[in-house]
Design a protein around this motif. Structure first.
Motif, PDB file in Angstrom:
ATOM      1  N   PRO A   1      -6.336  -4.714  -4.536  1.00 48.45           N
ATOM      2  CA  PRO A   1      -5.174  -5.602  -4.639  1.00 48.45           C
ATOM      3  C   PRO A   1      -5.450  -6.871  -5.440  1.00 48.45           C
ATOM      4  O   PRO A   1      -4.602  -7.317  -6.207  1.00 48.45           O
TER       5      PRO A   1
ATOM      6  N   ASP B   1      -6.811   0.363  -6.906  1.00 48.28           N
ATOM      7  CA  ASP B   1      -7.550   0.433  -5.654  1.00 48.28           C
ATOM      8  C   ASP B   1      -7.815  -0.947  -5.066  1.00 48.28           C
ATOM      9  O   ASP B   1      -8.077  -1.070  -3.881  1.00 48.28           O
TER      10      ASP B   1
ATOM     11  N   GLU C   1       0.849  -1.186   0.000  1.00 43.36           N
ATOM     12  CA  GLU C   1       0.000   0.000   0.000  1.00 43.36           C
ATOM     13  C   GLU C   1       0.883   1.234   0.000  1.00 43.36           C
ATOM     14  O   GLU C   1       1.969   1.237   0.581  1.00 43.36           O
ATOM     15  N   CYS C   2       0.415   2.267  -0.674  1.00 42.45           N
ATOM     16  CA  CYS C   2       1.097   3.557  -0.679  1.00 42.45           C
ATOM     17  C   CYS C   2       0.022   4.634  -0.699  1.00 42.45           C
ATOM     18  O   CYS C   2      -1.163   4.323  -0.715  1.00 42.45           O
ATOM     19  N   SER C   3       0.424   5.866  -0.713  1.00 46.28           N
ATOM     20  CA  SER C   3      -0.552   6.956  -0.687  1.00 46.28           C
ATOM     21  C   SER C   3      -1.405   7.011  -1.953  1.00 46.28           C
ATOM     22  O   SER C   3      -2.428   7.682  -1.974  1.00 46.28           O
TER      23      SER C   3
ATOM     24  N   GLY D   1      -2.740   4.270  -3.242  1.00 49.80           N
ATOM     25  CA  GLY D   1      -3.589   3.081  -3.210  1.00 49.80           C
ATOM     26  C   GLY D   1      -2.739   1.831  -3.124  1.00 49.80           C
ATOM     27  O   GLY D   1      -1.650   1.831  -2.548  1.00 49.80           O
ATOM     28  N   SER D   2      -3.224   0.773  -3.735  1.00 51.64           N
ATOM     29  CA  SER D   2      -2.485  -0.487  -3.751  1.00 51.64           C
ATOM     30  C   SER D   2      -1.424  -0.439  -4.842  1.00 51.64           C
ATOM     31  O   SER D   2      -1.591   0.223  -5.864  1.00 51.64           O
TER      32      SER D   2
END
Length: 177
Positions: free
Chosen positions: A45, A43, A21-23, A25-26
């Motif tokens: 995974p 969005d 995860e990052c800022s 999204g996935s």
């Protein structure tokens, strides 16, 4: 991955992958023995994993181990702070035209943008603006091959495989880095 293995859906190729995860999204990062072969944003995974499976239907997909997850962490760190740079080996596969476009994209410095026509000129195919846009859309190595740095001639943001809002965020981060 050899070109023939790529065309055969990754047959006889082991691909390690992990989802983080990052800022934005996935993020899914996948690598063959040659280097990173996919960096996908989204969005969902599960959808990212399905995209990887569709891209390499005959490859042996192996969930990431702790060592591989460090590579994923370095990609996430680059997304969050582009000034860090990203120095990972890449396993880039595409047509000869796509390869030329992607190489030109990698030459665009962080914080800069160019239009599709500029890329077409740089690769010696000034009438191939649409084909340049298609090559950008086919890029499976988000941020490593910075197709987000390509904008409309008037500077406006246009389509981005992973969403225009992600493109805007990436460009804003690079501009402030």
């Amino acid at each position: 991955m050899t070109p023939s293995a790529y065309r055969a859906g990754g047959a006889a190729t082991a691909i390690r992958f992990a989802v983080g995860e990052c800022s934005l999204g996935s993020i899914l990062v996948a690598a063959s023995e040659r280097g990173v072969c996919a960096i996908l944003l989204g969005d969902d995974p599960d959808k990212l994993v399905r995209d990887l499976q569709d891209r390499f239907p005959r490859a042996e997909l192996i969930g990431g181990d702790p060592e591989f997850e460090r590579q994923v962490a370095s990609v996430v760190a680059f997304v969050e702070a582009p000034g860090l740079g990203l120095d990972l080996p890449l396993d880039v596969r595409g047509t000869a035209f796509q390869q030329r476009v992607w190489q030109a994209l990698r030459a665009i410095p962080a914080g800069a943008t160019v239009c599709y026509a500029d890329i077409a000129e740089r690769i010696g195919a000034p009438r191939s603006v649409r084909a340049v846009a298609q090559a950008c859309a086919a890029n499976a190595l988000a941020v490593a091959i910075p197709c987000h740095r390509v904008v409309q001639r008037d500077g406006g943001l246009s389509g981005y495989r992973w969403g225009v809002e992600r493109k805007r965020k990436l460009l804003d981060r690079e501009a402030s880095a």
